[in-house]
Motif scaffolding. Structure first.
Motif, PDB file in Angstrom:
ATOM      1  N   ARG A 187      50.695  48.764  32.776  1.00  0.00           N
ATOM      2  CA  ARG A 187      50.211  47.926  33.875  1.00  0.00           C
ATOM      3  C   ARG A 187      51.348  47.164  34.524  1.00  0.00           C
ATOM      4  N   ASP A 189      51.633  44.172  38.166  1.00  0.00           N
ATOM      5  CA  ASP A 189      50.857  43.122  38.827  1.00  0.00           C
ATOM      6  C   ASP A 189      49.735  43.683  39.704  1.00  0.00           C
ATOM      7  N   ASP A 190      49.878  44.922  40.161  1.00  0.00           N
ATOM      8  CA  ASP A 190      48.946  45.459  41.145  1.00  0.00           C
ATOM      9  C   ASP A 190      47.910  46.420  40.579  1.00  0.00           C
ATOM     10  N   GLU A 191      48.221  47.084  39.464  1.00  0.00           N
ATOM     11  CA  GLU A 191      47.309  48.101  38.964  1.00  0.00           C
ATOM     12  C   GLU A 191      47.589  48.425  37.504  1.00  0.00           C
ATOM     13  N   ASP A 226      40.212  42.201  31.818  1.00  0.00           N
ATOM     14  CA  ASP A 226      40.615  42.023  33.212  1.00  0.00           C
ATOM     15  C   ASP A 226      39.745  42.938  34.066  1.00  0.00           C
ATOM     16  N   THR A 229      41.849  44.086  38.184  1.00  0.00           N
ATOM     17  CA  THR A 229      42.961  44.991  38.489  1.00  0.00           C
ATOM     18  C   THR A 229      42.489  46.432  38.508  1.00  0.00           C
TER      19      THR A 229
END
Length: 357
Positions: A187, A189-191, A226, A229
């Motif tokens: 992972r 920050d975006d996906e 989470d 994401t």
């Protein structure tokens, strides 16, 4: 109380369920509930319920005998750390299509993957499965059902490994991901990226394919705690264009609304084939019309029946419910279900076979 109340796994389970309950954001499922209220027939995938006839709202029906299945080493047992064991044969064709080697990989490369997960020890993670939706008008209708597994290692990777290599311990559930082989979950920050050695090459009904894609998204996001994401799918580091012949996988997959893909009734506890003392606490989540959840317990040996109803903490939204039963020794089938206010038919259900000692 259950006889294993001091079991460390039970303590993990209670903690995980409490955390999940705290994370529940009551999603408005009113439209879905209204649609389900008009369902006219039960599914053929739960034969124990075909004998049921509900005469009026709030009433339950007789449930046919249901065999208590013993766990095997190929079963995703909630009480065992099952990730990383050997891959087993695929489910029967009535439950899942044949899984083949994926088509040649496209040449387009994905963006650079992120960092691997942090390893954990004895962590409870949710694993999602498909189950036929009782009362659905389409025979191919499927919904997501959640179970729990205790894992050590990288939690999302282990959860996906269970989802793709194990049989769910509830015979009403199945997975169309059997035969897929996961490389890693990373992972940034975006996906989140889930990289596979191989992917299923089966073409599914569009509705089932959509829910099956969400099976992966819900499992990965649940293990990572989470739900925001998005999840990208790759194969051997290369971009994947299509999944199950229906789903555009060229971009990361976002989490679908629970009301669109999640079963309207779950039993979280007890688990399938669990051995308990006579005082049994049943807990779960449901999105119920006017917060009313029906239940029935049937002794599979003596045919003794207990039935009543309870309430979720909030109506027309996914919310927790709980009730207690005092049961005589023997094998029991506990069913929690919704009843259509329009015609009294059963619209959604979940069930567990247990043994009372």
């Amino acid at each position: 109380m259950n006889d294993n109340s001091h079991d460390p796994f039970d303590e993990l389970m209670r903690r995980a369920l409490h955390e999940e309950a705290d994370r529940i954001e009551p999603a408005d499922a009113l439209l879905e509930i209204r649609n389900r209220a008009h369902a006219q027939r039960p599914s053929t995938h739960r034969p124990w319920f075909l004998t049921a006839g509900v005469a009026a709202v709030g009433t339950a029906a007789a449930i046919g005998a249901f065999t208590v299945f013993a766990n095997t080493d190929t079963t995703a047992n909630d009480g065992d750390s099952v990730a990383g064991q050997r891959t087993t044969s695929a489910l029967p064709e009535t439950q899942a299509p044949t899984v083949l080697t994926a088509s040649p990989m496209p040449s387009q490369a994905p963006k650079t993957r992120g960092v691997p997960e942090t390893s954990v020890r004895d962590m409870l993670v949710p694993v999602y499965w498909l189950g036929t939706q009782v009362g659905a008008q389409k025979k191919t209708s499927a919904r997501l059902y959640r179970t729990w597994a205790k894992v050590s290692g990288r939690p999302a990777e282990q959860a996906v490994r269970i989802m793709t290599t194990k049989n769910p311990n509830d015979p009403d559930y199945y997975s169309v991901w059997r035969g897929a082989a996961v490389n890693a979950v990373t992972r940034d920050d975006d996906e989140v990226t889930v990289d596979f050695k191989q992917l299923p090459d089966a073409t599914l009904d569009e509705d089932v394919a959509r829910v099956a894609a969400q099976q992966l998204v819900y499992t990965v996001q649940g293990a990572l705690k989470d739900d925001q994401t998005p999840v990208r799918i790759t194969q051997n580091g290369q971009a994947v264009q299509q999944l199950f012949g229906r789903i555009d996988a060229s971009a990361p997959l976002n989490r679908a609304l629970a009301s669109d893909v999640q079963a309207l009734v779950w039993i979280d506890s007890p688990t399938q084939d669990q051995a308990l003392t006579p005082k049994v606490t049943v807990q779960g989540v449901a999105a119920a019309f006017e917060a009313t959840v029906n239940y029935q317990a049937t002794n599979l040996k003596t045919r003794e029946v207990r039935k009543s109803h309870t309430n979720t903490k909030q109506g027309q939204a996914f919310a927790p419910y709980s009730f207690q039963l005092t049961l005589s020794p023997g094998p029991w089938q506990i069913s929690v279900y919704l009843v259509s206010p329009a015609d009294g038919t059963v619209t959604d259900t979940d069930s567990k076979a247990i043994l009372v000692k």
